[in-house]
Design an enzyme around this catalytic site. Structure first.
Site, PDB file in Angstrom:
ATOM      1  N   CYS A   1      10.944   3.192 -13.473  1.00 29.65           N
ATOM      2  CA  CYS A   1      11.130   3.504 -14.459  1.00 29.65           C
ATOM      3  C   CYS A   1       9.819   4.164 -15.300  1.00 29.65           C
ATOM      4  CB  CYS A   1      11.957   3.152 -15.855  1.00 29.65           C
ATOM      5  SG  CYS A   1      13.261   2.126 -15.262  1.00 29.65           S
TER       6      CYS A   1
ATOM      7  N   ALA B   1       7.478   1.018  -0.247  1.00 25.14           N
ATOM      8  CA  ALA B   1       7.501  -0.853  -0.340  1.00 25.14           C
ATOM      9  C   ALA B   1       7.691  -1.300  -1.753  1.00 25.14           C
ATOM     10  CB  ALA B   1       6.526  -1.449   0.507  1.00 25.14           C
ATOM     11  N   ARG B   2       6.636  -0.619  -2.461  1.00 29.43           N
ATOM     12  CA  ARG B   2       6.757  -0.600  -4.095  1.00 29.43           C
ATOM     13  C   ARG B   2       8.074  -1.077  -4.870  1.00 29.43           C
ATOM     14  NH1 ARG B   2       0.828   1.095  -4.700  1.00 29.43           N
ATOM     15  NH2 ARG B   2      -0.245  -0.805  -5.364  1.00 29.43           N
TER      16      ARG B   2
ATOM     17  N   ASP C   1       0.783  -0.901  -0.290  1.00 31.52           N
ATOM     18  CA  ASP C   1       0.119  -0.340  -0.195  1.00 31.52           C
ATOM     19  C   ASP C   1       0.737   0.861   0.056  1.00 31.52           C
ATOM     20  OD1 ASP C   1       1.198  -0.439   3.032  1.00 31.52           O
ATOM     21  OD2 ASP C   1      -0.870   0.282   3.787  1.00 31.52           O
ATOM     22  N   ASN C   2       1.841   1.251  -0.911  1.00 30.14           N
ATOM     23  CA  ASN C   2       2.624   2.205  -0.607  1.00 30.14           C
ATOM     24  C   ASN C   2       3.771   2.236  -1.421  1.00 30.14           C
ATOM     25  OD1 ASN C   2       6.045   1.953   1.314  1.00 30.14           O
ATOM     26  ND2 ASN C   2       3.741   0.955   2.021  1.00 30.14           N
TER      27      ASN C   2
ATOM     28  N   CYS D   1      10.147  -1.481 -15.001  1.00 25.22           N
ATOM     29  CA  CYS D   1      10.398  -1.345 -14.149  1.00 25.22           C
ATOM     30  C   CYS D   1       9.474  -0.184 -13.440  1.00 25.22           C
ATOM     31  CB  CYS D   1      11.512  -1.179 -13.196  1.00 25.22           C
ATOM     32  SG  CYS D   1      11.891  -0.054 -12.844  1.00 25.22           S
TER      33      CYS D   1
ATOM     34  N   CYS E   1     -11.239   5.356   2.487  1.00 30.17           N
ATOM     35  CA  CYS E   1     -11.237   4.523   2.761  1.00 30.17           C
ATOM     36  C   CYS E   1      -9.915   4.979   3.589  1.00 30.17           C
ATOM     37  CB  CYS E   1     -10.756   3.050   2.357  1.00 30.17           C
ATOM     38  SG  CYS E   1      -9.983   2.837   1.149  1.00 30.17           S
TER      39      CYS E   1
END
Length: 136
Positions: A64, A24-25, A20-21, A61, A76
């Site tokens: 990118c 982290a991705r 969700d952030n 990626c 939410c």
């Protein structure tokens, strides 16, 4: 982050991500690129979602070609996970809008308890004291 190093990712044939952030991705994306693992990146905003494949040498990626930033904030996030000042202001605006639409049915004490209880729960997660005295 140290626990989820390249060695951790190398044990998988492919990776599915639905975090969700952005931070982290980016970490997951980098680890998959370094270990040459295909990554199925999934995300949603409100009722809209996307799934796409990120694979070294085949597609761009995540860093990118990041998804375009949404101009709206999912309800939410505003109601359940208010992480930013903007979320808190939007939540207050939604309460004010409710009060304007139905002033006779608007329960200010109920809203007070909703705000204080919800805020207390959230600030308790980070060891702050709730500011209930502001409502006195």
């Amino acid at each position: 982050e140290a626990h989820f190093d390249s060695k951790f990712f190398a044990q998988f044939d492919l990776v599915f991500s639905a975090v969700d952030n952005i931070l982290a991705r980016n970490i997951i994306n980098s680890r998959c690129i370094l270990t040459d693992r295909p990554l199925f990146e999934c995300g949603l905003s409100g009722y809209e979602g996307q799934v796409y494949l990120i694979q070294k040498g085949v597609s761009k990626c995540f860093q990118c070609d990041p998804p375009k930033a949404s101009q709206s904030v999912p309800l939410c996030s505003v109601r359940m996970i208010p992480r930013t000042t903007t979320h808190c202001v939007l939540w207050a605006e939604s309460l004010l809008e409710r009060a304007k639409q139905n002033p006779e049915d608007f329960d200010i004490q109920g809203v007070h308890h909703e705000v204080v209880d919800h805020s207390s729960q959230k600030v308790g997660m980070v060891n702050f004291s709730p500011l209930d005295s502001l409502w006195q």
